[in-house]
Design a protein around this motif. Structure first.
Motif, mmCIF file in Angstrom:
data_model
loop_
_atom_site.group_PDB
_atom_site.id
_atom_site.type_symbol
_atom_site.label_atom_id
_atom_site.label_comp_id
_atom_site.label_asym_id
_atom_site.label_seq_id
_atom_site.Cartn_x
_atom_site.Cartn_y
_atom_site.Cartn_z
ATOM 1 N N ILE A 39 10.568 0.513 4.636
ATOM 2 C CA ILE A 39 9.069 1.316 5.050
ATOM 3 C C ILE A 39 8.819 2.171 3.984
ATOM 4 O O ILE A 39 7.187 1.750 3.469
ATOM 5 N N GLU A 40 9.912 2.125 3.232
ATOM 6 C CA GLU A 40 9.517 3.483 2.088
ATOM 7 C C GLU A 40 9.385 2.455 1.271
ATOM 8 O O GLU A 40 7.878 3.100 0.238
ATOM 9 N N HIS A 41 9.688 1.438 0.538
ATOM 10 C CA HIS A 41 9.868 0.957 -0.265
ATOM 11 C C HIS A 41 7.955 0.693 -0.316
ATOM 12 O O HIS A 41 7.033 0.566 -1.459
ATOM 13 N N LEU A 42 7.444 -0.318 0.988
ATOM 14 C CA LEU A 42 6.167 -0.095 1.656
ATOM 15 C C LEU A 42 5.417 1.112 0.524
ATOM 16 O O LEU A 42 3.983 0.807 0.519
ATOM 17 N N LYS A 43 5.399 2.294 1.223
ATOM 18 C CA LYS A 43 4.713 3.250 0.952
ATOM 19 C C LYS A 43 4.348 3.432 -0.185
ATOM 20 O O LYS A 43 3.571 3.783 -0.713
ATOM 21 N N LYS A 44 5.831 3.053 -0.630
ATOM 22 C CA LYS A 44 5.596 4.076 -2.500
ATOM 23 C C LYS A 44 5.158 2.948 -2.841
ATOM 24 O O LYS A 44 4.476 3.375 -4.232
ATOM 25 N N ASN A 45 4.460 1.464 -2.974
ATOM 26 C CA ASN A 45 4.053 0.144 -3.586
ATOM 27 C C ASN A 45 3.479 -0.255 -3.819
ATOM 28 O O ASN A 45 2.555 -1.194 -3.723
ATOM 29 N N ASN A 46 3.024 -0.458 -2.111
ATOM 30 C CA ASN A 46 1.424 -1.176 -1.570
ATOM 31 C C ASN A 46 0.397 -1.158 -2.385
ATOM 32 O O ASN A 46 -0.476 -1.681 -2.247
ATOM 33 N N SER A 47 0.070 0.400 -3.153
ATOM 34 C CA SER A 47 -1.492 1.208 -3.337
ATOM 35 C C SER A 47 -1.339 0.051 -4.461
ATOM 36 O O SER A 47 -2.750 -0.439 -4.777
ATOM 37 N N SER A 48 -0.916 -0.243 -5.436
ATOM 38 C CA SER A 48 -0.753 -0.887 -6.502
ATOM 39 C C SER A 48 -0.974 -2.143 -6.591
ATOM 40 O O SER A 48 -1.916 -3.506 -6.716
ATOM 41 N N VAL A 49 -0.214 -2.738 -4.977
ATOM 42 C CA VAL A 49 -0.651 -4.144 -5.451
ATOM 43 C C VAL A 49 -1.604 -4.842 -4.183
ATOM 44 O O VAL A 49 -2.127 -5.951 -3.879
ATOM 45 N N ASN A 50 -1.174 -3.633 -3.246
ATOM 46 C CA ASN A 50 -1.830 -4.199 -1.831
ATOM 47 C C ASN A 50 -2.314 -5.577 -1.329
ATOM 48 O O ASN A 50 -3.053 -6.157 -1.383
ATOM 49 N N CYS A 51 -1.277 -5.397 -0.781
ATOM 50 C CA CYS A 51 -1.016 -6.958 -0.290
ATOM 51 C C CYS A 51 -1.031 -6.505 1.757
ATOM 52 O O CYS A 51 -0.867 -7.509 2.026
ATOM 53 N N LEU A 52 -0.125 -5.192 1.587
ATOM 54 C CA LEU A 52 0.277 -5.194 3.372
ATOM 55 C C LEU A 52 -1.281 -4.559 3.293
ATOM 56 O O LEU A 52 -2.203 -3.047 2.954
ATOM 57 N N VAL A 53 -2.137 -4.797 4.857
ATOM 58 C CA VAL A 53 -3.038 -4.327 5.444
ATOM 59 C C VAL A 53 -3.665 -3.194 6.494
ATOM 60 O O VAL A 53 -4.125 -2.987 6.602
ATOM 61 N N GLU A 54 -2.326 -3.512 7.056
ATOM 62 C CA GLU A 54 -2.205 -2.892 8.664
ATOM 63 C C GLU A 54 -1.016 -2.491 8.865
ATOM 64 O O GLU A 54 0.099 -3.756 8.597
ATOM 65 N N ASP A 55 -0.491 -1.520 9.318
ATOM 66 C CA ASP A 55 1.203 -1.585 9.939
ATOM 67 C C ASP A 55 1.487 -0.901 10.601
ATOM 68 O O ASP A 55 0.499 -0.882 12.156
ATOM 69 N N ARG A 56 2.818 -1.574 11.685
ATOM 70 C CA ARG A 56 2.518 -0.871 13.073
ATOM 71 C C ARG A 56 4.431 -0.323 12.520
ATOM 72 O O ARG A 56 5.764 -0.885 12.977
ATOM 73 N N ASN A 151 -3.291 -7.905 -5.918
ATOM 74 C CA ASN A 151 -2.889 -7.949 -7.148
ATOM 75 C C ASN A 151 -1.192 -9.002 -7.688
ATOM 76 O O ASN A 151 -1.001 -8.988 -5.977
ATOM 77 N N ASN A 152 -0.973 -8.906 -8.316
ATOM 78 C CA ASN A 152 0.250 -10.428 -8.314
ATOM 79 C C ASN A 152 1.169 -9.064 -8.634
ATOM 80 O O ASN A 152 0.282 -8.961 -9.751
ATOM 81 N N PRO A 153 2.081 -9.121 -7.647
ATOM 82 C CA PRO A 153 3.563 -7.268 -7.837
ATOM 83 C C PRO A 153 4.298 -8.355 -9.232
ATOM 84 O O PRO A 153 5.131 -7.133 -9.785
ATOM 85 N N ARG A 154 4.211 -9.176 -10.030
ATOM 86 C CA ARG A 154 5.085 -9.285 -11.349
ATOM 87 C C ARG A 154 3.924 -9.383 -12.338
ATOM 88 O O ARG A 154 4.709 -8.769 -13.897
ATOM 89 N N ASP A 155 3.169 -8.908 -11.862
ATOM 90 C CA ASP A 155 1.593 -9.039 -13.464
ATOM 91 C C ASP A 155 0.191 -8.314 -12.646
ATOM 92 O O ASP A 155 -0.726 -9.143 -11.948
ATOM 93 N N LEU A 156 -0.121 -7.481 -11.980
ATOM 94 C CA LEU A 156 -0.648 -6.770 -11.705
ATOM 95 C C LEU A 156 -2.530 -6.943 -11.801
ATOM 96 O O LEU A 156 -3.375 -7.195 -11.678
ATOM 97 N N ARG A 157 -2.670 -7.885 -13.085
ATOM 98 C CA ARG A 157 -3.991 -7.993 -13.571
ATOM 99 C C ARG A 157 -3.927 -9.236 -13.884
ATOM 100 O O ARG A 157 -5.040 -10.012 -13.750
ATOM 101 N N ARG A 158 -2.883 -10.429 -12.964
ATOM 102 C CA ARG A 158 -3.395 -11.644 -11.913
ATOM 103 C C ARG A 158 -3.075 -11.726 -10.738
ATOM 104 O O ARG A 158 -2.957 -11.120 -10.220
ATOM 105 N N THR A 159 -3.643 -13.177 -11.054
ATOM 106 C CA THR A 159 -3.760 -13.322 -8.865
ATOM 107 C C THR A 159 -2.969 -13.421 -8.250
ATOM 108 O O THR A 159 -1.290 -14.025 -9.457
#
Length: 478
Positions: A39-56, A151-159
């Motif tokens: 959860i801490e990892h997602l809270k820290k990093n999801n904003s740049s990748v935008n992969c998680l759209v709803e949490d529980r 965004n692709n977490p290996r390069d945010l500029r990529r699909t």
């Protein structure tokens, strides 16, 4: 070695579901602690990748506490007891939204779990949240009007690819121990390849789509749909497939199998992927019967796939996209391009325009049915004890928008770029995608293993053999 908190967190994020489940059962780490790390990892990093759209997260922590109490009492039941997982937004989870990225479905909460979700929960899995998709899961890039672009977490500029792009990106960045996706046109395999994770598309009819959105109602389209795991290891792919499948994979000894590594052809293929295919052939040659030939019907698969996806001009998808209203595709597309204020993303409106243009006639549909009936019989024999190895796409993850232009061009370039993934969809075959290397930019290269229904275990065995000999999953560090 002194295990600092930072090191412990990193080790947990790197673990596959198998290893984490074992540690939780052995009380070497609590389920609550594991969930808190994720959860801490997602809270820290999801904003740049935008992969998680709803949490529980709150409910998940309560479920983790319950799992820890069960373990303390010696009540250890379930292969995934206390393990945090995620899943594509397309799967219904009780109390959570299923929107397909459509604005008109915002806030549409589900009353019960999809069948596959229920099976995973019955094994003790804890759902952290749901991941992003294109609208209606209709495109191979993950972007929509409701949640935005992944965004692709290996390069945010990529699909991140699509339609399970959010899920593959989440697993690539270590956002959950394992996940779940679906695939009717490369939707597990494109993202697995681009993000460097393991993905398994099940064969036709092997996994229930009950509670999956949008429901695939057309018979020829349903045969192309496969639901399956997105994971960090082949053993996790096997475990999760055997949980969600109608019947677990039966044992197959791959010693008697021939391995057909796709040869060079007229279809586009980048040099890094070509070299990877050749290296796989060289590794296999001393231990297996290997061959290099084009499999039956390879050249026809992309065209037939496109025609099946265009049945009735994708009328059902069009109605669903616009919430039941007729909607003008051309006006919607132009409005979106000019103002960005239409009700659906331009990726979806343009794809639906394409489907209306490629709509097969009734006579052509009858020909397709005859073709598939004959081909199914041929491939059932051809793949009885044979595994195909082929690329997923001709290149590693491109910049955002590139793959969409290549597949949905009015010049019908899908005929060049889609055969690798369309083959398993058109023929309803199981396909395992594994990252086995990278290009000079460090972008992962995924390779497909394909066979007939009933040979799933052979695919997993060969996948594990390749995992041991090549550079495979490694978490993307943001």
């Amino acid at each position: 070695m002194i295990n600092t908190p930072e090191l412990v967190d990193s080790l947990v994020l790197d673990m596959d579901a198998h290893e984490l489940a074992q540690l939780i059962k052995e009380k070497k780490i609590s389920s609550r602690k594991a969930l808190e790390i994720y959860i801490e990892h997602l809270k820290k990093n999801n904003s740049s990748v935008n992969c998680l759209v709803e949490d529980r997260f709150e409910d998940a922590l309560l479920e983790a506490d319950n799992a820890d109490r069960q373990i303390a009492k010696g009540q250890i039941q379930g292969a995934l007891l206390g393990v945090p997982i995620s899943m594509k937004e397309a799967f219904d989870v009780s109390g959570m939204n299923t929107t397909g990225g459509l604005l008109w479905r915002k806030g549409k909460k589900m009353a019960k779990d999809a069948e596959v979700v229920g099976k995973l929960r019955a094994e003790g899995a804890i759902i952290l949240g749901k991941s992003n998709t294109p609208e209606l899961c209709f495109c191979q890039e993950t972007d929509n009007k409701l949640y935005g672009r992944t965004n692709n977490p290996r390069d945010l500029r990529r699909t991140a690819g699509g339609s399970s792009g959010g899920e593959a990106a989440l697993i690539a960045m270590g956002g959950a121990a394992a996940g779940l996706g679906s695939d009717i046109g490369g939707s597990i395999r494109f993202p697995s390849h681009f993000n460097g994770v393991i993905g398994f598309k099940s064969g036709r009819g092997q996994v229930s789509q009950d509670g999956s959105y949008p429901e695939v109602k057309q018979e020829l389209q349903e045969r192309m749909l496969g639901i399956g795991p997105i994971a960090k290891s082949v053993r996790d792919a096997r475990l999760i497939y055997n949980i969600v499948a109608k019947n677990p994979a039966v044992y197959r000894n791959i010693d008697s199998f021939a391995i057909n590594v796709l040869p060079d052809s007229n279809y586009p293929l980048g040099e890094p992927t070509r070299k990877m295919i050749d290296a796989i052939f060289q590794q296999l040659s001393p231990e297996f019967e290997v061959e290099r030939e084009m499999p039956p019907y390879f050249g026809d698969s992309a065209t037939v796939w496109q025609e099946i996806m265009s049945i009735d001009g994708a009328g059902d998808a069009r109605k669903e996209a616009y919430g039941g209203s007729p909607g003008s595709l051309y006006n919607s597309y132009i409005k979106e391009r000019m103002t960005g204020n239409s009700e659906v993303h331009r990726y979806l409106s343009w794809a639906l325009i394409g489907a209306s243009l490629f709509k097969p006639s009734d006579k052509r549909l009858e020909k397709i049915r005859e073709f598939l009936q004959h081909g199914d019989h041929i491939l059932e024999h051809y793949l009885k004890e044979r595994i195909l190895i082929m690329p997923v796409y001709h290149k590693t993850a491109p910049r955002h928008g590139v793959i969409y232009r290549e597949i949905f061009s009015i010049r019908k370039t899908f005929r060049q770029y889609m055969p690798y993934v369309a083959y398993a969809n058109t023929w309803g075959l199981p396909s395992l995608t594994i990252p086995l290397g990278s290009d000079d930019k460090g972008l992962p290269i995924g390779i497909q293993l394909i066979s007939r229904n009933g040979n799933e275990e052979a695919l997993f065995q060969l996948g594990e053999w390749l995992e041991q000999r090549f550079e495979t999953y490694k978490r993307a560090i943001l």
